[in-house]
Design a protein around this motif. Structure first.
Motif, short mmCIF file in Angstrom:
data_model
loop_
_atom_site.label_atom_id
_atom_site.label_comp_id
_atom_site.label_asym_id
_atom_site.label_seq_id
_atom_site.Cartn_x
_atom_site.Cartn_y
_atom_site.Cartn_z
N GLU A 112 32.71 68.61 -52.96
CA GLU A 112 33.10 68.19 -51.62
C GLU A 112 32.07 68.60 -50.59
O GLU A 112 31.73 67.85 -49.66
CB GLU A 112 34.48 68.77 -51.27
CG GLU A 112 34.89 68.63 -49.83
CD GLU A 112 34.98 67.19 -49.35
OE1 GLU A 112 34.94 66.99 -48.12
OE2 GLU A 112 35.08 66.27 -50.18
N VAL A 113 31.52 69.81 -50.73
CA VAL A 113 30.50 70.28 -49.79
C VAL A 113 29.23 69.44 -49.91
O VAL A 113 28.58 69.12 -48.91
CB VAL A 113 30.22 71.79 -50.02
CG1 VAL A 113 28.96 72.22 -49.30
CG2 VAL A 113 31.40 72.62 -49.53
N ALA A 117 27.72 67.24 -46.81
CA ALA A 117 26.34 67.27 -46.31
C ALA A 117 25.72 65.88 -46.35
O ALA A 117 24.97 65.50 -45.44
CB ALA A 117 25.52 68.26 -47.13
N ALA A 118 26.02 65.10 -47.38
CA ALA A 118 25.50 63.74 -47.46
C ALA A 118 25.97 62.90 -46.28
O ALA A 118 25.23 62.06 -45.76
CB ALA A 118 25.92 63.09 -48.78
N PRO A 161 19.33 71.03 -49.75
CA PRO A 161 19.70 69.69 -49.27
C PRO A 161 19.38 68.51 -50.17
O PRO A 161 19.85 67.41 -49.89
CB PRO A 161 18.89 69.58 -47.98
CG PRO A 161 17.64 70.36 -48.26
CD PRO A 161 18.09 71.51 -49.12
N VAL A 162 18.59 68.67 -51.23
CA VAL A 162 18.04 67.48 -51.90
C VAL A 162 19.13 66.65 -52.58
O VAL A 162 19.12 65.41 -52.49
CB VAL A 162 16.93 67.88 -52.90
CG1 VAL A 162 16.48 66.67 -53.73
CG2 VAL A 162 15.74 68.47 -52.14
N ASN A 163 20.09 67.29 -53.26
CA ASN A 163 21.16 66.52 -53.90
C ASN A 163 21.93 65.70 -52.87
O ASN A 163 22.18 64.50 -53.07
CB ASN A 163 22.11 67.46 -54.64
CG ASN A 163 23.28 66.74 -55.27
OD1 ASN A 163 23.13 65.70 -55.90
ND2 ASN A 163 24.48 67.29 -55.10
N SER A 164 22.29 66.31 -51.76
CA SER A 164 23.02 65.59 -50.72
C SER A 164 22.15 64.51 -50.08
O SER A 164 22.65 63.43 -49.72
CB SER A 164 23.51 66.57 -49.65
OG SER A 164 24.49 67.44 -50.19
N GLY A 494 33.89 62.91 -46.84
CA GLY A 494 32.96 63.94 -46.40
C GLY A 494 32.99 64.23 -44.91
O GLY A 494 32.17 65.01 -44.42
N MET A 495 33.91 63.65 -44.17
CA MET A 495 33.93 63.82 -42.72
C MET A 495 35.30 64.29 -42.26
O MET A 495 36.30 63.61 -42.49
CB MET A 495 33.56 62.51 -42.03
CG MET A 495 32.12 62.08 -42.25
SD MET A 495 31.76 60.43 -41.62
CE MET A 495 32.48 59.42 -42.92
#
Length: 579
Positions: A112-113, A117-118, A161-164, A494-495
């Protein structure tokens, strides 16, 4: 790579695998269940998923042993026109599985996190500003895995951050859930290229490598989720393909890939994978190449453990609420602390064995047994860094929480498959019948694992849909009485939004009073989630009893209710067609 030496009979391979699994399962059951070391999520998943799946597998291995030797079907040459469509098909299955198996729901807080971030990266942000009215409740809305930098004013993921960012790119293209399948396909194609290079005159060994990977339940089920581990599998395989390609372009590109892999979510994973290959290069006296990749590891630490936290400090503000934990000292200290109190090799590696092809580990062990050690210590055996990486990935058997298979070893599934291919090439003839039987056994145990996964996820997905459909401004979750109900504290796609979901246990009585005065508030507790099938957890918090009594006294304990049926047909279905 031509195979020489003695031939290992497939019947002995099957019986040895069955005996080994039986001994491992017995030891795990005795340690974690009979002499109970405490009921935890790994033990719950072991009893519900891994133990039955491996029991099925080892019994079928033993029964199939008399039939294991033989030619099997003829396989075509593993060329692009065969492999690429097969890989694309598996990618599409993984994409569909997110909706069919996981019901478009990410179970764990980690996932979820990453999706959270995405969502803000898709908007071109480095963090999501906290609306002023929600700042007093920010920790109840984002309970854990948040970045400490600027935490009084921003919500941001604690992970790198790269995965997101990859998910955000696919989100802009139409669907963030395509990110995992796309990475899975990239990793499988890179694995195929590596296998072609290692086994140029043994297409059967290439097929063994690919079939073991394609039948890995862990690989394609994890690709259905936002977990970063699919990215680690893909980028590890791309890195390996590039260094085997060689040349300055191959090694420089591999360095860039390693830097990206370290930023997927935690920077320490790629150095564990790359370190054994640097040793291999040193043994082979390739001083310049080894120095370049060692410098890449230094750059990884500088960029992700030093520069990135410094950037966040500048962009978002000083740490708040919790201490920062991205530094080198903190990361190394955290790993050693977890090795001290969360090292559980039996139950965690059982998960790795259950969620991968039943022949993967036995064939990999054959490869290690057949290794020419004098040649290996001179840097001429790629099996050495592959084996050292797999050994390290398994030795660091830390408790992982959720995960479909043992995700901390996810980046080493490719090396396991390559080791198995090496073992096959050295100790087996071309006849593929053992692999086909192993595939059939694996598919049967995989069907059981998929069913149990669906049964595990469904209550949480239904709970989330029920909360998300609420017309309230705020939904307060009382997690007592349910297993991992706190992970339902999340927004939509995600929001955070309406309803704003909060953990009741992280609110004070005054905060609850203000919410009840200013907003329409509903409550989600065991009365709602237990009928949906969320597993029971016997725990309580006394302070929350006082909160609940107060909420009942002031009339602020209206439960979340399922949405009313939109059509007459929906009403009949909801009533079980009682009329």
């Amino acid at each position: 790579m031509s195979g020489t030496g003695r031939i290992v009979d497939a019947r002995r391979l099957f019986l040895g695998g069955a005996v080994g699994l039986a001994l491992w399962l017995g030891a795990t059951f005795l340690w974690h269940v009979t002499y109970r070391q405490g009921i935890s999520l790994p033990v719950i998943l072991f009893l519900d998923q891994d133990f039955p799946a491996l029991l099925i597998a080892l019994l079928l291995l033993a029964l199939a042993a008399p039939l294991a030797e033989g030619a099997g079907w003829h396989m075509p040459q593993p060329r692009a026109r065969v492999i690429v469509p097969l890989v694309v098909l598996f990618g599409l299955v993984a994409w569909a599985g997110h909706y069919a198996l996981f019901q478009n729901y990410a179970v764990s807080r980690d996932e979820e996190v990453a999706r959270f971030a995405a969502a803000y990266m898709r908007e071109g942000l480095f963090a999501r500003p906290i609306p002023v009215q929600w700042e007093p409740y920010r920790r109840a809305i984002m309970p854990e895995f948040f970045s400490p930098f600027g935490a009084a004013d921003y919500w941001a993921a604690a992970y790198l951050p790269v995965n997101s960012a990859i998910q955000a790119v696919f989100w802009r293209l139409g669907d963030p859930n395509l990110a995992g399948p796309a990475l899975l396909m990239a990793g499988l194609l890179a694995l195929w290229r590596v296998a072609l290079r290692l086994f140029p005159d043994r297409p059967d060994a290439v097929w063994v490598t690919m079939l073991l990977a394609l039948s890995s339940t862990q690989l394609w089920v994890t690709a259905m989720t936002p977990y970063a581990m699919t990215g680690h599998f893909a980028l590890n395989m791309i890195w390996l393909a590039l260094i085997l390609r060689g040349g300055w372009l191959g090694h420089i590109t591999a360095g860039i890939v390693a830097l990206a892999a370290a930023g997927l979510h935690q920077w320490h994973f790629p150095p564990i994978f790359i370190g054994p290959f640097i040793l291999w290069m040193l043994l082979n006296r390739r001083w310049g190449v080894a120095a370049f990749h060692a410098l890449t590891l230094v750059l990884i630490v500088f960029v992700w453990a030093k520069w990135w936290p410094g950037f966040l400090l500048h962009a978002l503000g000083p740490p708040m609420d919790v201490r920062p934990s991205a530094g080198v000292t903190e990361k190394v200290g955290s790993l050693f602390d977890r090795l001290g109190d969360r090292w559980q090799p039996l139950v965690n590696l059982t998960r790795l064995f259950a969620w991968n092809n039943v022949l993967m580990v036995p064939l990999a062990m054959l490869s290690v047994a057949a290794m020419r050690w004098k040649s290996a210590l001179q840097g001429h055996e790629i099996g050495l860094p592959l084996a050292l990486g797999c050994l390290t990935g398994c030795a660091l058997a830390l408790a992982q929480g959720y995960g479909w298979g043992y995700r901390y070893a996810h980046g080493f599934i490719g090396p396991f498959c390559l080791l198995a291919g090496l073992g096959w090439a050295r100790l087996r003839p071309v006849a593929m019948r053992p692999i086909f039987i192993g595939m059939a056994i694996t598919l049967l145990s995989a069907a059981y694992l998929i069913w149990r996964t669906h049964m595990f996820v469904a209550p949480y997905a239904a709970s989330h849909r029920m909360i998300d459909a609420s017309d309230a401004d705020v939904v307060l979750i009382d997690p007592r009485g349910g297993l991992f109900v706190t992970d339902l504290v999340r927004g939509r796609e995600g929001m955070p939004g309406r309803p704003m979901v909060m953990n009741l246990g992280m609110l004070t009585l005054d905060q609850v009073d203000r919410l009840c005065e200013d907003y329409v508030v509903e409550l989600f507790d065991r009365a709602e989630f237990r009928p949906l099938g969320v597993p029971l957890a016997r725990w309580g918090i006394g302070s929350m009893d006082a909160l609940r009594r107060h909420m009942a006294k002031v009339g602020c304990d209206k439960p979340v209710e399922p949405p009313l049926p939109e059509t007459e047909e929906d009403a009949f279905i909801a009533a079980g067609n009682a009329f």
